[in-house]
Design a protein around this motif. Structure first.
Motif, PDB file in Angstrom:
ATOM      1  N   UNK A 251      14.396   2.273  -9.544  1.00  0.00           N
ATOM      2  CA  UNK A 251      15.311   1.750  -8.523  1.00  0.00           C
ATOM      3  C   UNK A 251      15.093   2.414  -7.166  1.00  0.00           C
ATOM      4  N   UNK A 252      14.735   3.690  -7.177  1.00  0.00           N
ATOM      5  CA  UNK A 252      14.514   4.387  -5.909  1.00  0.00           C
ATOM      6  C   UNK A 252      13.323   3.787  -5.169  1.00  0.00           C
ATOM      7  N   UNK A 253      12.246   3.535  -5.894  1.00  0.00           N
ATOM      8  CA  UNK A 253      11.070   2.933  -5.256  1.00  0.00           C
ATOM      9  C   UNK A 253      11.424   1.570  -4.674  1.00  0.00           C
ATOM     10  N   UNK A 254      12.152   0.766  -5.459  1.00  0.00           N
ATOM     11  CA  UNK A 254      12.532  -0.559  -4.977  1.00  0.00           C
ATOM     12  C   UNK A 254      13.461  -0.439  -3.775  1.00  0.00           C
ATOM     13  N   UNK A 255      14.383   0.532  -3.832  1.00  0.00           N
ATOM     14  CA  UNK A 255      15.330   0.693  -2.724  1.00  0.00           C
ATOM     15  C   UNK A 255      14.607   1.148  -1.463  1.00  0.00           C
ATOM     16  N   UNK A 358       4.450   0.392  -2.066  1.00  0.00           N
ATOM     17  CA  UNK A 358       5.607   0.857  -2.836  1.00  0.00           C
ATOM     18  C   UNK A 358       5.826  -0.028  -4.054  1.00  0.00           C
ATOM     19  N   UNK A 359       5.677  -1.332  -3.855  1.00  0.00           N
ATOM     20  CA  UNK A 359       5.868  -2.249  -4.977  1.00  0.00           C
ATOM     21  C   UNK A 359       4.774  -2.051  -6.021  1.00  0.00           C
ATOM     22  N   UNK A 360       3.558  -1.733  -5.538  1.00  0.00           N
ATOM     23  CA  UNK A 360       2.474  -1.489  -6.489  1.00  0.00           C
ATOM     24  C   UNK A 360       2.782  -0.240  -7.317  1.00  0.00           C
ATOM     25  N   UNK A 361       3.297   0.816  -6.657  1.00  0.00           N
ATOM     26  CA  UNK A 361       3.653   2.027  -7.407  1.00  0.00           C
ATOM     27  C   UNK A 361       4.765   1.696  -8.399  1.00  0.00           C
ATOM     28  N   UNK A 362       5.736   0.917  -7.916  1.00  0.00           N
ATOM     29  CA  UNK A 362       6.808   0.475  -8.808  1.00  0.00           C
ATOM     30  C   UNK A 362       6.215  -0.265 -10.007  1.00  0.00           C
ATOM     31  N   UNK A 397      -0.398   5.584  -3.449  1.00  0.00           N
ATOM     32  CA  UNK A 397       0.438   6.441  -2.609  1.00  0.00           C
ATOM     33  C   UNK A 397      -0.344   6.975  -1.409  1.00  0.00           C
ATOM     34  N   UNK A 398      -1.619   7.307  -1.606  1.00  0.00           N
ATOM     35  CA  UNK A 398      -2.366   7.924  -0.507  1.00  0.00           C
ATOM     36  C   UNK A 398      -2.552   6.972   0.676  1.00  0.00           C
TER      37      UNK A 398
ATOM     38  N   UNK B 120      -2.287  -3.590 -12.262  1.00  0.00           N
ATOM     39  CA  UNK B 120      -2.005  -3.116 -10.897  1.00  0.00           C
ATOM     40  C   UNK B 120      -3.075  -3.546  -9.899  1.00  0.00           C
ATOM     41  N   UNK B 121      -4.333  -3.479 -10.324  1.00  0.00           N
ATOM     42  CA  UNK B 121      -5.416  -3.875  -9.424  1.00  0.00           C
ATOM     43  C   UNK B 121      -5.267  -5.336  -9.017  1.00  0.00           C
ATOM     44  N   UNK B 122      -5.019  -6.200  -9.999  1.00  0.00           N
ATOM     45  CA  UNK B 122      -4.872  -7.629  -9.705  1.00  0.00           C
ATOM     46  C   UNK B 122      -3.684  -7.866  -8.771  1.00  0.00           C
ATOM     47  N   UNK B 123      -2.565  -7.197  -9.060  1.00  0.00           N
ATOM     48  CA  UNK B 123      -1.364  -7.386  -8.241  1.00  0.00           C
ATOM     49  C   UNK B 123      -1.626  -7.029  -6.783  1.00  0.00           C
ATOM     50  N   UNK B 124      -2.306  -5.910  -6.580  1.00  0.00           N
ATOM     51  CA  UNK B 124      -2.528  -5.472  -5.209  1.00  0.00           C
ATOM     52  C   UNK B 124      -3.495  -6.405  -4.489  1.00  0.00           C
ATOM     53  N   UNK B 125      -4.538  -6.839  -5.197  1.00  0.00           N
ATOM     54  CA  UNK B 125      -5.461  -7.786  -4.580  1.00  0.00           C
ATOM     55  C   UNK B 125      -4.702  -9.036  -4.147  1.00  0.00           C
ATOM     56  N   UNK B 126      -3.820  -9.489  -5.024  1.00  0.00           N
ATOM     57  CA  UNK B 126      -3.029 -10.679  -4.741  1.00  0.00           C
ATOM     58  C   UNK B 126      -2.168 -10.471  -3.500  1.00  0.00           C
ATOM     59  N   UNK B 127      -1.488  -9.319  -3.463  1.00  0.00           N
ATOM     60  CA  UNK B 127      -0.579  -9.040  -2.350  1.00  0.00           C
ATOM     61  C   UNK B 127      -1.354  -8.909  -1.040  1.00  0.00           C
ATOM     62  N   UNK B 128      -2.475  -8.187  -1.090  1.00  0.00           N
ATOM     63  CA  UNK B 128      -3.265  -8.022   0.127  1.00  0.00           C
ATOM     64  C   UNK B 128      -3.808  -9.372   0.585  1.00  0.00           C
TER      65      UNK B 128
END
Lengths: 656, 138, 176
Positions: A251-255, A358-362, A397-398, B120-128
């Motif tokens: 929830x923190x990441x989403x927030x 952030x969404x990717x980390x989530x 994150x980086x 995760x890789x697919x999701x990010x490619x999609x988003x980008x």
């Protein structure tokens, strides 16, 4: 009697919640009826009733009324008063009541204070709030009644686990709940805006304080929990990527993502659908966290405090609310007009990029947390831990940290790379120099060194938006951002230096012998038995010296009676440049004792940084609220002047 | 919310033995469980391995973070084998052969776990991709 | 954007709810089965558990006779509950070799005097080394080993009365 009053208040609050939902829903269905006028008073009275119910529960715990089942099973007349009170929410039923009470009070606050949005949108928001509330009341009254009486009063309470009688543990759960509830309010705003198709900057400004508030509480809650794990579990770790920890991180990441996209919507009227989506995601993450923790679906060995039946109930609520909101989203999203556009080099692009990261980390945390569940459904069992979460989340994150450094110095809408090139060069130089210094001067791994470099970059970048500004006229919200971003740098610095430069010494020593740890020489002076109110302990006397005066540390190995539990009580020595962490292990039989010693450079920065982040959030929230108050006052004054002018003109006309 | 309680209960469950018993068990000095390896680099590798092996009798804890008897014995196994010259990954494989992927917190990209890295890789490619399309249009 | 794309989150969420709902109705699988079933016992040599006993090695399992290998300990409470059923397995003709985890000869003698002695041989596994080598994750556990020293079956947890016929059946199968 108090229990009955509490239960009655709860029932009435539930009824009003239903009324609030129905009235608000009817109001959105047809034009020109005034049934919607019921929602605000209903919300306010509901808030007061829920507060009454919670006050009753506190009272029952304060006087240790043993005829109430919840008190009898969770309290004891001999406990200190403060832990009697905190015991009220240290259990499933009480914590759900606290949740409901905070939620009802938030609804009351909206009902009483929110004047910026069109009335119809507010009614829709309160209807959504009511819909969520009804489910929780049903859960509370139906399957988790905190006011249930025993057939005959218990002679004495069963007591609270002595370990729960701890400041950190008493206030860490409610802090998280308040954060979760704040996200439920954001969710209601989103649903209300979807229903009335009012996704615009006004909506974003009305919702922002709630998101900020939720985010501040979540930050504090997670930091408190992490601190507790650090000093209480006795292994020197502060984050384990345990499913239950992840449940609070998601929830923190989403927030965090929501907070930034709301800002774009408020300032620039862009990212409309995205903000709405995040509002739904943020609340679903807090529901999901509740589900994970209380259903026991992700834990295998220990089945206490969880109940699959509650899990089913929460899952049904989750399916109804989140499923409903997502369906509404799918149905309405295509009719939300696209927001304003922006150029590649603009603050919007930086914020969007970081939202994605952030969404990717989530996504990574969510996937890693739920994957064992999926594997189990496929008949296999896997464990996902730090070796997965650390590198995979760092991949996202980086870049996010890099963009986070540059974003605040970019202008809205359109900027040129040339204008900010000087700043970027400075930042890059800071980063490269730190990374090189770290790589040459230490043998730390790649992630800690990158963490250090980014901490330095973000720290410099955080104060850059103040450059060239008149500090006394800088808006409070900007100060909030500066402080929060600087807090991220501080926390990142603590994490990187803890993981890169910690020293560990395991030693078996007899009295008089020493062990070396980092800059300290630690001598075991002796081990003495010790008796507490409900425990006995072995306490070691350690003298630690880094050449100067020796400091005495007293780590304990504590054995509680009833139930028999052995815990390690670590001893910490705080220095400006780090912490000495000492744990007394087992006896080696031949008069020697096992000692676990750590030197953790700058580890406390993790929690100081979190405090700065939370403080930044508070500043931003206060700044925004004050500014919108001022704007409102200005609007009122302008309207008055206009009315006066009109009056004067009419009088002139009449005279003519 | 209750997450700390959980960790704590897990810790307690792992420690729920009377002290006297625990003392008797560590009497043998040859245990490598809590004896650091002489070579700091090797010790760091051992530590990293222990942090990524799951304690089988605890809930969600690594063998490096547990005083459960079996975790202690597994630490002994890791340190003594590393001292004998085995590589950390050999030891991990040896354990996976016996307990399956469950024992290792480091999922391998393969078999049942490839989506962990692919999604995760697919999701990010999609988003980008979406972002780039959006920016191009503007 | 294609308006159907807005339904993707809903679809993903529905998948999750389905999965979670399914998992909630499933009994919790908290056992970690050994992957060594079907493979030969690893080589080992353990000190005797009785003062007058002999060391136990994996070679003792390759004389053509199937045996039960019981992982237990004197400090383990379920092992006391299991004792009478081990006794009835012994009466049914099953040879049982015990490996006592982190135990001492004195404790073992006291335990056997109180709860009966179903074992043809006992060894002490001081550091769980054999337990780890055969993929056992707790005490008590019982393995069926065939006459060639191949692990044929693993029973996790204490043996209850209802488990006895199955274990005898597995032992008989291992002898074929």
């Amino acid at each position: 009697m108090t229990a009955e009053i509490g239960l009655a208040a709860l029932w009435m609050a539930a009824a009003l919640c239903m009324l609030q939902f129905i009235a608000g829903a009817l109001a959105t269905r047809s034009e020109g009826n005034d049934i919607g006028a019921l929602t605000r008073p209903a919300a306010i009275v509901q808030g007061l009733l829920a507060l009454t119910a919670f006050a009753c529960l506190l009272w029952l715990f304060a006087i240790t009324d043993l005829s109430v089942k919840l008190v009898a099973t969770n309290s004891h007349s001999e406990k200190p008063m403060i832990y009697k009170l905190t015991g009220a929410w240290g259990n499933h039923e009480g914590s759900m009541l606290l949740w409901v009470a905070v939620m009802a009070l938030s609804g009351a606050a909206i009902g009483a204070l929110e004047k910026r949005l069109p009335e119809r949108t507010i009614q829709a928001v309160l209807a959504a709030q009511g819909a969520v509330g009804v489910g929780f009341y049903a859960f509370l009254i139906g399957s988790s009644n905190p006011f249930e009486r025993l057939p005959s009063p218990a002679a004495q309470g069963a007591g609270l686990n002595p370990l729960l009688q701890d400041w950190g543990l008493a206030f860490h759960p409610p802090t998280l709940y308040i954060g979760y509830v704040g996200l439920s309010v954001a969710f209601s705003f989103v649903v209300g805006a979807l229903i009335t198709r009012q996704v615009n900057p006004d909506f974003a400004r009305a919702m922002r304080p709630w998101v900020l508030g939720a985010w501040v509480f979540l930050t504090l809650g997670i930091a408190a929990g992490s601190w507790w794990a650090y000093y209480e579990l006795g292994w020197g770790g502060w984050w384990f990527w345990d499913p239950v920890e992840n449940a609070s991180l998601m929830p923190w990441l989403a927030a965090t993502a929501l907070l930034h996209s709301v800002t774009v919507l408020a300032a620039r009227d862009a990212l409309r659908t995205w903000t709405v989506m995040l509002g739904v995601v943020a609340f679903s993450m807090s529901m999901l966290g509740t589900f994970i923790v209380r259903s026991g679906v992700l834990t295998s060995v220990h089945s206490f405090a969880v109940d699959p039946e509650r899990g089913v109930f929460i899952l049904i609520l989750l399916a109804l609310y989140i499923g409903g909101a997502l369906a509404l989203f799918a149905w309405r999203a295509s009719s939300i007009a696209e927001g304003k556009r922006f150029a590649v080099a603009s603050r919007e692009t930086a914020l969007v990029f970081n939202n994605i990261m952030l969404c990717a980390i989530l996504g990574v945390v969510l996937l890693g947390t739920l994957y064992p569940l999926m594997a189990e459904a496929a008949g296999d069992r896997v464990s996902i831990g730090p070796p997965y979460f650390n590198p995979v989340s760092a991949v996202f994150a980086l870049p996010m940290f890099a963009v986070m450094a540059v974003g605040p110095i970019l202008r809205w809408r359109q900027d040129s790379a040339r204008r900010i090139s000087k700043g970027v060069i400075v930042l890059a130089a800071v980063g490269v120099v730190t990374a090189l210094a770290g790589a040459l001067l230490s043998d730390a791994g790649i992630l800690p060194i990158l963490g250090l470099a980014f901490a330095a970059v973000i720290a410099v970048a955080a104060v850059m938006p103040l450059y060239g500004r008149k500090l006394s006229r800088t808006p409070m919200a900007t100060w909030g951002m500066v402080l929060a971003h600087f807090g991220v740098a501080v926390a990142l610095f603590g994490m990187a230096s803890e993981s890169g430069f910690s020293k560990e010494t395991l030693a078996a020593v007899s009295a008089g012998e020493s062990a070396q740890i980092g800059p300290y020489e630690v001598t075991l002076e002796g081990v003495e038995p010790l008796a507490g109110p409900n425990w006995t302990a072995l306490e070691a006397r350690l003298s630690a010296s880094d050449g100067g005066d020796a400091v005495i540390l007293r780590p304990q190995s504590r054995t509680f009676v009833q139930p028999v539990q052995t815990t390690t009580e670590s001893a910490l020595l705080n220095r400006w440049d780090g912490q000495l962490y000492a744990v007394l292990g087992q006896a080696a039989g031949d008069g020697r004792w096992q000692l676990r010693l750590w030197w953790k450079p700058f580890v406390a920065m993790i929690w100081y940084g979190s405090l700065l982040i939370a403080l930044g959030g508070i500043l931003a929230a206060v700044g925004h609220i004050r500014r919108s108050r001022r704007r409102k006052a200005l609007e009122v004054r302008l309207a008055e002047q206009e009315a006066d002018l009109l009056l004067v003109r009419r009088q002139e006309e009449a005279m003519a | 919310m209750m997450r700390r309680l959980w960790l704590m209960f897990a810790a307690i469950a792992c420690l729920a033995l009377p002290l006297g018993y625990a003392a008797a068990q560590t009497a043998d000095e040859t245990s490598m469980a809590d004896t650091q390896l002489a070579d700091p680099a090797q010790e760091a590798e051992a530590k990293a391995l222990m942090e990524s092996l799951r304690c089988l009798t605890c809930q969600s804890q690594s063998i490096a973070d547990s005083d459960a008897e079996m975790a202690v014995d597994m630490r002994h196994l890791v340190r003594s084998r590393m001292q004998a010259g085995e590589s950390p990954e050999d030891i991990r494989q040896w354990l996976i052969e016996r307990y399956g992927d469950y024992i290792s917190y480091a999922p391998e990209a393969g078999g049942i776990t490839w989506p962990l890295y692919a999604i995760p890789a697919v999701l990010v490619l999609l988003a980008l991709g979406l972002l780039v399309r959006r920016l191009r249009r503007s | 954007m294609n308006r159907w794309a807005f339904y993707i989150p809903l679809a993903l969420f529905a998948l999750f709810v389905g999965l979670a709902g399914y998992q909630l109705t499933q009994p919790k699988a908290d056992e970690i089965p050994s992957r060594m079933v079907g493979k030969p016992l690893p080589a080992f040599e353990l000190p005797p558990g009785r003062a007058d006993g002999a060391p136990v090695t994996n070679a003792a399992f390759t004389d053509g006779q199937p045996r039960l290998l019981n992982i237990w300990a004197t400090w383990c409470l379920p092992c006391i509950a299991e004792a009478p059923h081990l006794e009835s397995l012994k009466e049914a003709g099953a040879p049982i070799v015990g490996i006592a985890i982190r135990d001492t000869q004195e404790d073992i003698a006291a335990f056997l005097a109180e709860h009966g002695d179903p074992y043809t041989g006992i060894a002490i596994d001081e550091r769980s080394s054999v337990q780890l080598a055969i993929g056992s994750s707790g005490v008590p556990e019982t393995f069926v080993i065939d006459g060639q020293g191949i692990i044929r079956h693993q029973h996790i947890g204490d043996i209850r009365e209802r488990d006895v016929p199955l274990i005898l059946e597995k032992l008989r199968e291992a002898g074929e």
